[in-house]
Design a protein around this motif. Structure first.
Motif, PDB file in Angstrom:
ATOM      1  N   TRP A  42       0.876  -1.176  -0.186  1.00  0.00           N
ATOM      2  CA  TRP A  42      -0.038   0.013   0.017  1.00  0.00           C
ATOM      3  C   TRP A  42       0.979   1.211   0.026  1.00  0.00           C
ATOM      4  O   TRP A  42       1.890   1.475   0.887  1.00  0.00           O
ATOM      5  CB  TRP A  42      -0.873   0.050   1.396  1.00  0.00           C
ATOM      6  N   VAL A 117      13.594  17.475  21.999  1.00  0.00           N
ATOM      7  CA  VAL A 117      13.839  18.317  21.032  1.00  0.00           C
ATOM      8  C   VAL A 117      14.790  18.989  21.237  1.00  0.00           C
ATOM      9  O   VAL A 117      15.902  19.175  20.606  1.00  0.00           O
ATOM     10  CB  VAL A 117      12.602  18.854  20.277  1.00  0.00           C
ATOM     11  N   PHE A 229      12.405   7.642  19.674  1.00  0.00           N
ATOM     12  CA  PHE A 229      12.467   8.440  18.437  1.00  0.00           C
ATOM     13  C   PHE A 229      13.009   9.874  18.241  1.00  0.00           C
ATOM     14  O   PHE A 229      14.027   9.656  17.434  1.00  0.00           O
ATOM     15  CB  PHE A 229      10.882   8.588  17.993  1.00  0.00           C
ATOM     16  N   ASP A 230      12.715  10.722  18.960  1.00  0.00           N
ATOM     17  CA  ASP A 230      13.343  12.159  19.208  1.00  0.00           C
ATOM     18  C   ASP A 230      14.800  12.273  18.749  1.00  0.00           C
ATOM     19  O   ASP A 230      15.375  12.816  18.211  1.00  0.00           O
ATOM     20  CB  ASP A 230      12.617  13.069  20.272  1.00  0.00           C
ATOM     21  N   PHE A 256       7.131   7.304   5.461  1.00  0.00           N
ATOM     22  CA  PHE A 256       6.990   8.827   4.901  1.00  0.00           C
ATOM     23  C   PHE A 256       8.069   9.238   4.098  1.00  0.00           C
ATOM     24  O   PHE A 256       8.152  10.261   3.407  1.00  0.00           O
ATOM     25  CB  PHE A 256       6.787   9.908   6.336  1.00  0.00           C
ATOM     26  N   TYR A 261       3.746   1.932   3.008  1.00  0.00           N
ATOM     27  CA  TYR A 261       2.897   2.110   4.049  1.00  0.00           C
ATOM     28  C   TYR A 261       2.694   0.680   4.767  1.00  0.00           C
ATOM     29  O   TYR A 261       2.925   0.614   5.845  1.00  0.00           O
ATOM     30  CB  TYR A 261       1.782   2.861   3.934  1.00  0.00           C
ATOM     31  N   ILE A 265       3.573  -0.248   8.554  1.00  0.00           N
ATOM     32  CA  ILE A 265       2.771  -0.881   9.429  1.00  0.00           C
ATOM     33  C   ILE A 265       3.188  -2.141   9.896  1.00  0.00           C
ATOM     34  O   ILE A 265       2.974  -2.380  11.267  1.00  0.00           O
ATOM     35  CB  ILE A 265       1.260  -0.796   9.045  1.00  0.00           C
TER      36      ILE A 265
ATOM     37  N   MET B 104      -0.227   5.247  13.187  1.00  0.00           N
ATOM     38  CA  MET B 104      -0.201   6.481  12.428  1.00  0.00           C
ATOM     39  C   MET B 104      -0.818   6.677  11.106  1.00  0.00           C
ATOM     40  O   MET B 104      -1.469   7.794  10.846  1.00  0.00           O
ATOM     41  CB  MET B 104       1.196   6.911  12.689  1.00  0.00           C
ATOM     42  N   ILE B 105      -0.748   5.875  10.381  1.00  0.00           N
ATOM     43  CA  ILE B 105      -1.143   5.755   8.931  1.00  0.00           C
ATOM     44  C   ILE B 105      -2.740   5.795   8.739  1.00  0.00           C
ATOM     45  O   ILE B 105      -3.218   6.849   8.206  1.00  0.00           O
ATOM     46  CB  ILE B 105      -0.378   4.769   8.173  1.00  0.00           C
ATOM     47  N   LEU B 192       6.981  15.963  19.550  1.00  0.00           N
ATOM     48  CA  LEU B 192       7.239  16.216  18.173  1.00  0.00           C
ATOM     49  C   LEU B 192       6.563  15.341  17.224  1.00  0.00           C
ATOM     50  O   LEU B 192       6.254  16.007  16.035  1.00  0.00           O
ATOM     51  CB  LEU B 192       9.035  16.138  17.963  1.00  0.00           C
ATOM     52  N   PHE B 193       6.324  13.991  17.778  1.00  0.00           N
ATOM     53  CA  PHE B 193       6.067  13.223  16.647  1.00  0.00           C
ATOM     54  C   PHE B 193       4.361  13.680  16.075  1.00  0.00           C
ATOM     55  O   PHE B 193       4.314  13.369  14.910  1.00  0.00           O
ATOM     56  CB  PHE B 193       5.739  11.836  17.403  1.00  0.00           C
ATOM     57  N   LEU B 196       4.704  16.442  13.691  1.00  0.00           N
ATOM     58  CA  LEU B 196       5.670  16.337  12.759  1.00  0.00           C
ATOM     59  C   LEU B 196       4.602  15.607  11.560  1.00  0.00           C
ATOM     60  O   LEU B 196       4.953  15.680  10.324  1.00  0.00           O
ATOM     61  CB  LEU B 196       6.603  15.237  13.177  1.00  0.00           C
ATOM     62  N   LEU B 197       3.767  14.511  12.123  1.00  0.00           N
ATOM     63  CA  LEU B 197       2.895  14.003  11.066  1.00  0.00           C
ATOM     64  C   LEU B 197       1.551  14.571  10.580  1.00  0.00           C
ATOM     65  O   LEU B 197       1.131  14.738   9.568  1.00  0.00           O
ATOM     66  CB  LEU B 197       2.654  12.624  11.771  1.00  0.00           C
TER      67      LEU B 197
END
Lengths: 293, 259
Positions: A42, A117, A229-230, A256, A261, A265, B104-105, B192-193, B196-197
């Motif tokens: 997808w 951040v 993540f950050d 992204f 996708y 996922i 998220m998607i 942030l996440f 950002l999205l």
């Protein structure tokens, strides 16, 4: 009688409805449809094509993904093995009554208050080749240690690990501190009367009484570590190469940057199953220890 | 000594933001005077006020909504021992381990379909939903410490269930509400996440998204304005923290014990 309890049921229903609606719409439904999309190819523009387990099979062959998984697990393990004992030690030190106590608590909690951040940006600059750390090393004559901390494949991941520990330490310490303060003082006095030495008091009174706090801290460490993540996103973008990749960053990029996708996922689902399995196991093992005391 | 390791980066951040451009590359030097140029530059390039308003509106909205829905839910779960509500409780709790990245998607798609993408409303709904499990858990715990007689006497006084809850029970749950505000505001403010999205429109961006965007646009080296922007984005929380830290530690104690 029956009527009263029916009325109670309906009241409860209306009370809980908004929370349930919100939860289903924004947590459960996206999750459930993710499970479906994880079996498809997808790109979010063309309709999804069902491809069975292919995404999952591909995850196991994707060297970047495997590197990310390894890094994520290492960050989490370090959290449990290094950060936890350190934060307990810190909490014990902070629990002693000396005058600067409040100031110290504030100091250790600040990295939690200031966003990842911002701290990532500041640390990023400190660790640059002409940044503060290298200047300091030069000052004290350790020229040989100088390096581009975040640009060097060998040093980048240890540096990231150190930063994640730095960031989480204060939060864990505060929870331990809360646990320490909830221990009744007479337990210690009783132990003293029985002639228990400081080490024994720690092992037989403090540690068992801290088990609930430990459960919470370990739980938060696992969940936080697996979702990291950050810090890598801002400081290194996962690089150089994939040396500081984490799972969430890999999933984010797959979705992204590369528009795969379905694949992204599938990665998310695996991460979730992983988190669930680890935390369930952890809660099970630790709750049992709590009961034993 | 160790405390220095924790304080220094923040101290360094503030210090650097006041250094004049020619001092910027002497990391060990102290600024010889307050240089406001970086702040001026940052404010010219980034609409900080706008970012502040967006961040504040999203945080306040999300926490308000979370308090509204989860206090009622937690109350019911603690008071009505029906299987249905207990099941919902575990349903909520299980949501705590679902990482944001998993959904998220579909969430993005849903936002597009509902024309909610790029809106503050969408962020508010998302954060409130995300914080709901923990909040419900906590409210359920706190409700158990409220004596039942209070509701009974409210019923005798002719209060309806909703009125009784909001006028009498909810004020008694205030410590839980305070703790939840403290626990969530930092996470939402600093996130942030999500932005950002789901918030690509510069007019709707939060402070953290602005910082990252600004850093990406300035490329490498001009750290002065970036640091100035970081200070401005962080300052409200640091101030809040200094004023509430005593209360917050108490809240964490209560939270850790009840949780």
């Amino acid at each position: 009688m029956l009527k009263a309890s029916t009325r109670e049921w309906w009241t409860g229903f209306w009370f809980i409805l908004p929370a349930t609606a919100l939860f289903v719409a924004f947590v459960y439904y996206p999750f459930a449809s993710s499970v479906y999309y994880s079996f498809t190819e997808w790109d979010s523009i063309r309709p999804a094509k069902f491809i069975g387990w292919d995404n999952y099979a591909f995850l196991l062959e994707d060297s970047k993904m495997l590197q990310a998984a390894k890094n994520t697990i290492l960050i989490t393990l370090f959290g449990i093995v290094v950060q936890n004992p350190l934060s307990l030690l810190l909490a014990i030190l902070l629990n002693r009554s000396f005058r600067t106590k409040v100031l110290l608590r504030v100091a250790f909690y600040l990295p939690v208050v200031v966003s990842l951040v911002v701290t990532s940006i500041v640390w990023g600059q400190i660790l640059q080749y002409d940044g503060l750390l290298n200047h300091l090393l030069e000052r004290i004559g350790l020229l040989a240690w100088e390096r581009d901390w975040l640009g060097d494949t060998r040093s980048v991941f240890p540096t990231i690990i150190a930063l994640t520990q730095w960031q989480g330490l204060g939060y864990c310490a505060v929870i331990y501190l809360a646990g320490l303060q909830a221990i009744p003082q007479d337990l210690y006095e009783a132990a003293k009367m029985d002639g228990a030495k400081a080490v024994n008091r720690f092992v037989h009174v403090t540690l068992p009484m801290l088990m609930p706090a430990t459960t919470v801290v370990v739980f938060l460490t696992i969940v936080g570590g697996l979702k990291m993540f950050d810090i890598p996103y801002i400081m290194t973008g996962g690089g150089p190469g994939s040396a500081s990749y984490t799972l969430t960053l890999a999933i984010y990029n797959a979705a992204f940057r590369e528009n795969t996708y379905g694949y992204a996922i599938a990665g998310g689902i695996v991460l979730m199953i992983f988190i669930m399995a680890v935390t369930l196991l952890q809660l099970r093992v630790m709750r049992r220890k709590e009961v034993e005391m | 000594m160790i405390a220095l390791l924790f304080l220094y980066p923040i101290f360094y951040l503030i210090l650097t933001s006041f250094k004049s451009p020619d001092q910027l590359y002497q990391p060990l030097a102290m600024p010889d005077s307050f240089y406001w140029g970086h702040y001026k530059k940052a404010i010219e390039k980034v609409n900080v006020l706008r970012g502040f308003f967006n961040t504040f509106a999203i945080s306040a909205g999300a926490i308000g909504l979370m308090v509204f829905v989860s206090s009622m839910a937690g109350y019911v779960i603690a008071r009505i021992p029906r299987k249905f509500f207990q099941f919902l409780f575990y349903f909520f709790i299980s949501g705590m381990v679902i990482p944001l990245q998993t959904g998220m998607i579909p969430i993005f798609k849903m936002g597009v379909a509902l024309h909610l993408i790029d809106t503050r409303t969408f962020m508010i709904l998302l954060y409130a939903a995300g914080a709901l499990p923990m909040a419900t858990f906590m409210y359920a715990g706190f409700t158990k410490s409220v004596p039942r007689e209070i509701e009974e006497s409210a019923a005798i006084d002719g209060y309806g269930k909703f009125r009784a809850f909001w006028m009498i029970i909810f004020p008694l749950l205030l410590p839980a509400t305070g703790t939840l505000i403290m626990l969530n505001i930092y996470g939402i403010w600093n996130d942030l996440f999500g932005p950002l999205l789901y918030l690509k429109n510069p007019a709707k961006m939060t402070l953290m998204a602005q910082v990252v965007q600004f850093k990406a646009n300035t490329q490498s080296i001009d750290y002065g304005p970036i640091f100035a922007l970081c200070v401005m984005a962080t300052l409200p929380l640091i101030v809040l923290f200094f004023f509430t830290q005593k209360y917050m530690m108490k809240g964490l104690v209560a939270g850790a014990v009840k949780g």
